[in-house]
Design a protein around this motif. Structure first.
Motif, PDB file in Angstrom:
ATOM      1  N   UNK A 148       0.695  -1.193  -0.060  1.00  0.00           N
ATOM      2  CA  UNK A 148      -0.265  -0.101  -0.160  1.00  0.00           C
ATOM      3  C   UNK A 148       0.861   1.320   0.117  1.00  0.00           C
ATOM      4  N   UNK A 149       0.307   2.300  -0.430  1.00  0.00           N
ATOM      5  CA  UNK A 149       0.948   3.783  -0.245  1.00  0.00           C
ATOM      6  C   UNK A 149       0.506   4.087   1.130  1.00  0.00           C
ATOM      7  N   UNK A 150       1.404   4.763   1.800  1.00  0.00           N
ATOM      8  CA  UNK A 150       1.104   5.163   3.175  1.00  0.00           C
ATOM      9  C   UNK A 150       1.021   6.773   3.076  1.00  0.00           C
ATOM     10  N   UNK A 151       0.107   7.426   3.434  1.00  0.00           N
ATOM     11  CA  UNK A 151       0.184   9.032   3.596  1.00  0.00           C
ATOM     12  C   UNK A 151      -0.188   9.268   5.098  1.00  0.00           C
ATOM     13  N   UNK A 152      -0.084  10.476   5.328  1.00  0.00           N
ATOM     14  CA  UNK A 152      -0.158  10.799   6.769  1.00  0.00           C
ATOM     15  C   UNK A 152      -0.953  11.977   6.967  1.00  0.00           C
TER      16      UNK A 152
END
Length: 533
Positions: A219-223
């Motif tokens: 997955x792509x992790x964003x914050x």
């Protein structure tokens, strides 16, 4: 003459907005809530109950308060930008009290069945059977708003994991998880890397002997905290960015987003690199995940090939001894109270704009809040309710069956082209685009050209600033006199809870160069004039 009687199923965030929308249009809502309180998903309970949503004790919102608010009721300015579930409950109680909604709710009332009345083709009425205090009662309603949510029926795909029945340890769904203490010194595998999977892996790693996080595709992790420390959605979900996303090729947006996320940490090195591009699947919020991977508290693993009595064997042939399995594998969309389901929804659960079943002779049933926006649920479900009640009253008409099905097929084709074939993406919508689409149905989409001519200060904030829900109260049905003020003060409310230590050298946030504002304003005028031709 009394208004039409509307049954609202569920008193969570969507149900409360539905009650309020009914009252705005002079309808008579009766909300049936199976528990003893409002809040739905956001009300933390120590015990789980079948058919009811459940959250763990530490749950915090993924969307910021200004983007999450009901459109005519901003969060208090001192509330933090990202909200613990207890703060959201506090806000919901304030909202319900302010608009006097609780008197329209029947608690401890379980909806057993919803079926067409005998003369439905003429009246569009529904027979709703409700159980309260051990007794069942049948009532007739002119319309039904299903607000029962997405998170009440956990999906546990045990058949996909050979050997699970032999496993001697404990396995649970994330729906059952409450707090980490009982898992102290255990070896735990979390299966699934959605928002809950990432959250639980991090939280459990504080007490566990070791946590493994297993994912099929990465997955792509964003914050939550974005550029300059601002809430992510207030920076990205703007009308300006929405226009840019339509002008830029998809591959360039993907490249920009992936490069930006990899600047924080390299997803490939961290074992998170997905097989898909950024826009093809919902990204995961994982503010703390890279910190726990780099410290070894969370170890990334591929998909589980099989379980043994005491271990997990992964697709890369590695094997790990484990004590506990937590399946963070999502939820099934289910409406057990709908009798003759096949008469209402087809096998693909087709709904016009994710709200109205197109096959019904009369448009008197609306599903509120089952869409999955890349953004906040409260404002999207509220806007759906505002549209639904106007359809119930006959103030707005739906297209013909063929027209609705054509729209549904068009959206399905677009989804299939852009996203993975995954239940998580089947009802996914872009926040600004979807809000504008529903707002256009009821005439509450802000007229930017008009605002630019008569109120340029407001127009600039609407265009460049976060697309907050208050924009849909500026004009048209349900217009709110406080909308303009709420929009022009939204940045102050974002900053207020952060400024607990005031510095004398404070610089104003969100500063945009004047030349850039002017150039973009000129571009806005060009786009608006062109779009009105």
């Amino acid at each position: 003459m009394p208004g039409k009687r509307i049954a609202v199923i569920g008193a969570g965030v969507s149900g409360l907005g539905a009650i309020k929308s009914c009252l705005e249009e002079g309808l008579e809502p009766t909300c049936f809530e199976r528990s003893n309180d409002i809040g739905g998903l956001w009300r933390y309970e120590e015990k789980t109950e079948g058919g009811r949503p459940s959250i763990y004790k530490s749950v915090t919102s993924n969307t910021s308060k200004e983007m999450t608010a009901y459109s005519d009721y901003p969060f208090p300015d001192h509330f933090p930008n990202y909200l613990h579930n207890s703060k959201i409950m506090e806000y919901l109680r304030m909202y319900a009290k302010h608009f006097d909604l609780v008197k329209h709710i029947q608690f401890l009332s379980k909806v057993c069945s919803v079926r067409k009345h005998s003369d439905f083709s003429c009246t569009g009425q529904w027979e709703v059977v409700v159980e309260a205090e051990g007794k069942q009662e049948s009532c007739v309603f002119d319309g039904v708003m299903v607000c029962s949510g997405l998170y009440a029926h956990p999906f546990l795909p045990l058949q996909s994991f050979p050997g699970i029945k032999k496993f001697k340890g404990q396995y649970i769904h994330s729906w059952e998880y409450k707090c980490p203490e009982k898992f102290r010194e255990k070896k735990i595998i979390v299966v699934g890397i959605g928002n809950s999977g990432a959250d639980l892996a991090v939280e459990l790693s504080h007490v566990a002997a070791q946590v493994f996080l297993s994912t099929r595709r990465g997955t792509w992790i964003w914050n939550r905290v974005w550029d300059h420390g601002m809430p992510m959605d207030t920076i990205l979900f703007t009308r300006f960015n929405s226009i840019l996303s339509k002008l830029y090729p998809t591959f360039l947006i993907n490249r920009w987003a992936e490069n930006k996320l990899n600047v924080r940490f390299n997803h490939e090195i961290y074992g998170l690199q997905p097989q898909h591009r950024f826009l093809s699947h919902q990204a995961t919020f994982g503010d703390d995940l890279p910190n726990h991977i780099i410290s070894g508290k969370v170890l990334m693993k591929p998909n589980v090939r099989e379980f043994t009595e005491t271990s997990a064997i992964f697709e890369d042939d590695t094997k790990e001894d484990i004590d506990v399995i937590v399946f963070a594998t999502g939820y099934s969309l289910s409406f057990p109270f709908l009798e003759s389901d096949s008469e209402i929804l087809d096998s693909q659960r087709s709904m016009f704009k994710f709200v109205f079943p197109p096959q019904l002779e009369k448009p008197t049933l609306a599903f509120i809040g089952i869409v999955q926006p890349v953004g906040a649920t409260i404002p999207t479900s509220e806007l759906q309710s505002r549209w639904a009640v106007r359809v119930f009253k006959g103030l707005n008409n739906l297209p013909s069956l063929s027209g609705m099905m054509a729209d549904i097929r068009k959206k399905r084709k677009k989804l299939a082209k852009e996203f993975l074939n995954n239940p998580r993406d089947s009802r996914r919508v872009q926040y600004v685009d979807y809000m504008d689409e529903i707002a256009s149905e009821i005439g509450v989409k802000p007229n930017l050209l008009s605002f630019f001519l008569w109120d340029p200060k407001l127009a600039m904030e609407i265009f460049f600033g976060p697309c907050t829900p208050y924009q849909y109260r500026l004009q048209g049905p349900g217009k709110w006199a406080g909308a303009r003020g709420a929009i022009l003060t939204q940045r102050a409310r974002i900053m207020k809870p952060l400024r607990t230590r005031i510095l004398t050298c404070d610089q104003p946030p969100f500063s945009v160069p004047f030349w850039l504002k002017s150039a973009c304003a000129a571009f806005l005028v060009f786009v608006l004039i062109f779009s009105h031709r």
